[in-house]
Design a protein around this motif. Structure first.
Motif, short mmCIF file in Angstrom:
data_model
loop_
_atom_site.label_atom_id
_atom_site.label_comp_id
_atom_site.label_asym_id
_atom_site.label_seq_id
_atom_site.Cartn_x
_atom_site.Cartn_y
_atom_site.Cartn_z
N GLN A 83 105.23 97.05 10.47
CA GLN A 83 105.40 96.92 11.91
C GLN A 83 104.41 97.80 12.67
OE1 GLN A 83 107.40 94.54 13.46
NE2 GLN A 83 106.01 95.19 15.09
N LEU A 84 104.19 99.02 12.16
CA LEU A 84 103.20 99.89 12.78
C LEU A 84 101.79 99.30 12.61
CD1 LEU A 84 102.36 102.51 14.15
CD2 LEU A 84 102.38 103.62 11.89
N PHE A 85 101.50 98.79 11.43
CA PHE A 85 100.22 98.14 11.13
C PHE A 85 99.95 97.03 12.14
CE2 PHE A 85 98.24 94.52 8.85
CZ PHE A 85 97.11 95.09 8.29
N ARG A 86 100.91 96.16 12.36
CA ARG A 86 100.74 95.03 13.28
C ARG A 86 100.65 95.50 14.73
NH1 ARG A 86 104.43 89.46 13.81
NH2 ARG A 86 103.22 88.60 15.59
N THR A 87 101.54 96.41 15.11
CA THR A 87 101.54 96.90 16.49
C THR A 87 100.22 97.55 16.85
OG1 THR A 87 103.94 97.24 16.49
CG2 THR A 87 102.66 98.52 18.08
N ALA A 88 99.70 98.39 15.96
CA ALA A 88 98.45 99.09 16.23
C ALA A 88 97.30 98.10 16.40
CB ALA A 88 98.14 100.08 15.11
N LEU A 89 97.23 97.10 15.56
CA LEU A 89 96.17 96.10 15.68
C LEU A 89 96.29 95.32 16.97
CD1 LEU A 89 96.09 94.79 12.00
CD2 LEU A 89 94.24 96.01 13.16
N GLU A 90 97.49 94.89 17.31
CA GLU A 90 97.67 94.07 18.51
C GLU A 90 97.44 94.87 19.79
OE1 GLU A 90 100.81 90.68 16.92
OE2 GLU A 90 101.62 92.53 17.76
N GLU A 91 97.77 96.15 19.78
CA GLU A 91 97.57 96.97 20.97
C GLU A 91 96.14 97.46 21.13
OE1 GLU A 91 100.14 100.28 21.63
OE2 GLU A 91 101.97 99.14 21.23
N ALA A 92 95.48 97.80 20.03
CA ALA A 92 94.24 98.57 20.13
C ALA A 92 92.98 97.80 19.76
CB ALA A 92 94.34 99.82 19.25
N HIS A 93 93.08 96.80 18.90
CA HIS A 93 91.86 96.15 18.41
C HIS A 93 91.30 95.20 19.47
CE1 HIS A 93 88.91 94.34 15.84
NE2 HIS A 93 89.33 94.99 14.77
N PRO A 94 90.09 95.47 19.99
CA PRO A 94 89.55 94.64 21.07
C PRO A 94 89.03 93.29 20.60
CG PRO A 94 87.92 96.26 20.41
CD PRO A 94 89.15 96.55 19.60
N GLY A 95 88.92 93.10 19.27
CA GLY A 95 88.38 91.84 18.77
C GLY A 95 89.31 91.12 17.83
N ILE A 96 90.60 91.42 17.93
CA ILE A 96 91.54 90.81 16.99
C ILE A 96 91.57 89.29 17.12
CG2 ILE A 96 93.51 91.17 18.56
CD1 ILE A 96 95.26 91.54 16.07
N TYR A 97 91.28 88.78 18.32
CA TYR A 97 91.25 87.33 18.52
C TYR A 97 89.84 86.84 18.85
CZ TYR A 97 96.15 88.61 19.12
OH TYR A 97 97.41 89.16 18.94
N ARG A 98 88.85 87.57 18.42
CA ARG A 98 87.47 87.20 18.70
C ARG A 98 87.05 85.98 17.88
NH1 ARG A 98 82.80 91.82 19.50
NH2 ARG A 98 81.10 90.46 20.18
N TYR A 99 87.53 85.89 16.65
CA TYR A 99 87.18 84.78 15.79
C TYR A 99 88.39 83.99 15.30
CZ TYR A 99 82.68 87.20 15.64
OH TYR A 99 81.50 87.80 15.99
N GLU A 100 89.57 84.52 15.48
CA GLU A 100 90.80 83.84 15.08
C GLU A 100 91.72 83.74 16.30
OE1 GLU A 100 91.67 82.42 12.25
OE2 GLU A 100 89.86 83.00 11.14
N THR A 101 92.46 82.65 16.40
CA THR A 101 93.38 82.49 17.52
C THR A 101 94.61 83.39 17.33
OG1 THR A 101 94.61 80.70 16.45
CG2 THR A 101 92.68 80.09 17.78
N LYS A 102 95.29 83.65 18.42
CA LYS A 102 96.50 84.47 18.34
C LYS A 102 97.55 83.79 17.47
CE LYS A 102 99.84 87.01 21.16
NZ LYS A 102 100.99 86.67 20.30
#
Length: 479
Positions: free
Chosen positions: A38-57
């Motif tokens: 849950q921490l892994f997912r939360t941190a990525l969704e909150e902080a990663h500016p390119g999490i949806y740069r190449y993949e859709t949400k």
């Protein structure tokens, strides 16, 4: 100021954060695993500016949900790592990393006392012997390895590629990492920690003959000693191939002011190039994984005679405080830096404090001749940014293979290092999305494509010489 290199991130994660060494692994119960996830997912969704740069949400959400369904029984750290890592790789960000331990060097996380004993060259789902770390092994260089421990080589390669990181859907950087770290990667993903792996059963074929044998494992120290001999420590150099052609080699954009001064090197080199009336410049960037972004724009300023833009924008995920700060090592002065983030009219959060966002001016006496840039899959981060803008300005010709970094930019800059509380793994999240000032490129999710593709085969790898450089010199001579 920002330095962008995988070495910087890995050094920070491993050396400064003192990750526990992986030895005999404890099993974590499903509640502990789900807390870490849950921490892994939360941190990525909150902080990663390119999490949806190449993949859709929706695609990423589906992958996260699939992970959660697997966390119903106890797992050790390695088993947990093998579940999280491929989903992280799916983001398409070569600067994002999951580091389980500081057991040895980068990538060498598990089973490091019993590593696969051959240095392989891997290309197009095939693997060939370059040399052996064990002097008693008599397999000839060029021998094709067709399976290891009963697993077909194509299956192994595809499995490892799915766990390697690159920008977008690029494959050349993944193959670069695969060739460099195969022994570590095979141990991380195909051997179980704690079980005996003192030999490897392989099948092979060579000159039409097939065979099989058992190979004794080797230690990390033996691998390190062999591979260190292949590294060239000189970061940049200039030589003149003839009266009309110069070769400038830049192996890194990482600053080393004590021994080498990049700014002085460029100034002195281009003064000499111009004094000698050089007409052709070969710029060899192969193996250059990046470094300081200002060095990329500085190099370009010696090659153009017009003002140019380098970055279009720098985007961050939010200006809000992260919910996971108690589990993270954040950039120094994080709260003060947040206050400098602005929100654009389109809702994006921008970082406006980077010198490469300004219009760049050329040097007083830039080089005006023909420029040939040698590239490969290791050209990443700052190196790919330089190549993208140079290509956009139509100033150079590229020879070799597709760069590892994305044409339209990358996610890097400052990092959040998040410690998962139970497994103690470290998640490195880049906090800025960099967008190069380029447009109208056909491959939106790939690197810079060479004008003249040349990809080494095992024959070229084992043959003395440099096919890419020789081809370039031959082209210049024909002109």
């Amino acid at each position: 100021m920002k330095s962008k290199t995988l070495l910087q991130l890995v050094f920070f994660m491993i050396q400064f954060l003192c990750v526990p060494i992986v030895g005999a692994q404890n099993a974590y119960n499903p509640m502990e695993l789900k807390e870490d996830f849950q921490l892994f997912r939360t941190a990525l969704e909150e902080a990663h500016p390119g999490i949806y740069r190449y993949e859709t949400k929706s695609s990423m959400d589906g992958s996260f949900e699939a992970i959660e369904k697997q966390l119903h029984q106890p797992l050790n750290q390695q088993e947990f790592y093998k579940i999280l890592n491929p989903v992280l790789a799916k983001i398409g960000c070569g600067h994002t990393k999951l580091i389980p331990s500081e057991d040895n060097g980068f990538m060498y996380y598990y089973n490091t006392d019993t590593l696969f004993p051959l240095k392989l060259f891997l290309y197009k789902n095939k693997a060939y012997v370059r040399y052996s770390y064990d002097t008693d092994n008599k397999l000839e260089p060029g021998t094709e390895i067709t399976s290891i421990n009963g697993i077909d080589m194509e299956e192994i390669i595809q499995g490892l590629l799915n766990n390697l990181f690159s920008d977008g859907h690029n494959q050349t950087f993944k193959y670069y990492e695969l060739n460099r770290y195969f022994n570590a990667l095979f141990s991380n993903f195909y051997l179980d920690e704690g079980k005996s792996h003192h030999e490897f059963n392989i099948t092979y074929k060579h000159h039409g003959r097939k065979g099989s044998m058992a190979l004794p494992s080797v230690s990390y120290q033996k691998v390190l000693e062999h591979d260190a001999a292949e590294q060239n420590s000189t970061p940049y150099q200039l030589e003149f191939k003839n009266a009309k052609t110069a070769l400038m080699t830049i192996r890194t954009f990482w600053p080393d002011g004590e021994k080498y001064n990049f700014e002085a090197f460029l100034k002195e080199s281009f003064a000499e190039i111009n004094d000698k009336n050089i007409e052709n410049l070969i710029l060899d960037l192969r193996g250059n994984e990046g470094g300081k972004d200002a060095f990329g724009s500085l190099l370009l300023s010696y090659l153009v005679n017009v003002d140019f833009r380098y970055y279009d924008k720098l985007v961050v995920a939010t200006n809000e405080k992260f919910s996971f700060v108690d589990h993270a090592q954040l950039p120094e002065g994080y709260d003060e830096l947040r206050a400098l983030i602005t929100q654009a009219e389109d809702g994006e959060f921008r970082w406006e404090h980077n010198g490469n966002l300004r219009v760049q001016t050329p040097q007083e006496h830039p080089f005006k001749g023909q420029i040939y840039v040698l590239i490969d899959g290791a050209c990443f981060s700052v190196t790919s940014e330089f190549c993208a803008v140079a290509n956009h300005l139509e100033r150079v010709s590229f020879i070799g293979e597709e760069t590892g970094g994305g044409y339209y930019g990358n996610n890097s800059g400052a990092f959040a290092i998040v410690t998962l509380p139970n497994s103690k793994m470290k998640l490195g999240i880049p906090l800025m999305a960099y967008y190069t000032a380029v447009k109208d490129y056909e491959f939106t999710d790939r690197g810079i494509m060479p004008d003249h593709p040349i990809r080494n085969t095992i024959k070229e790898v084992l043959t003395p010489g440099d096919e890419v450089l020789d081809w370039t010199l031959g082209r210049i001579n024909k002109k």
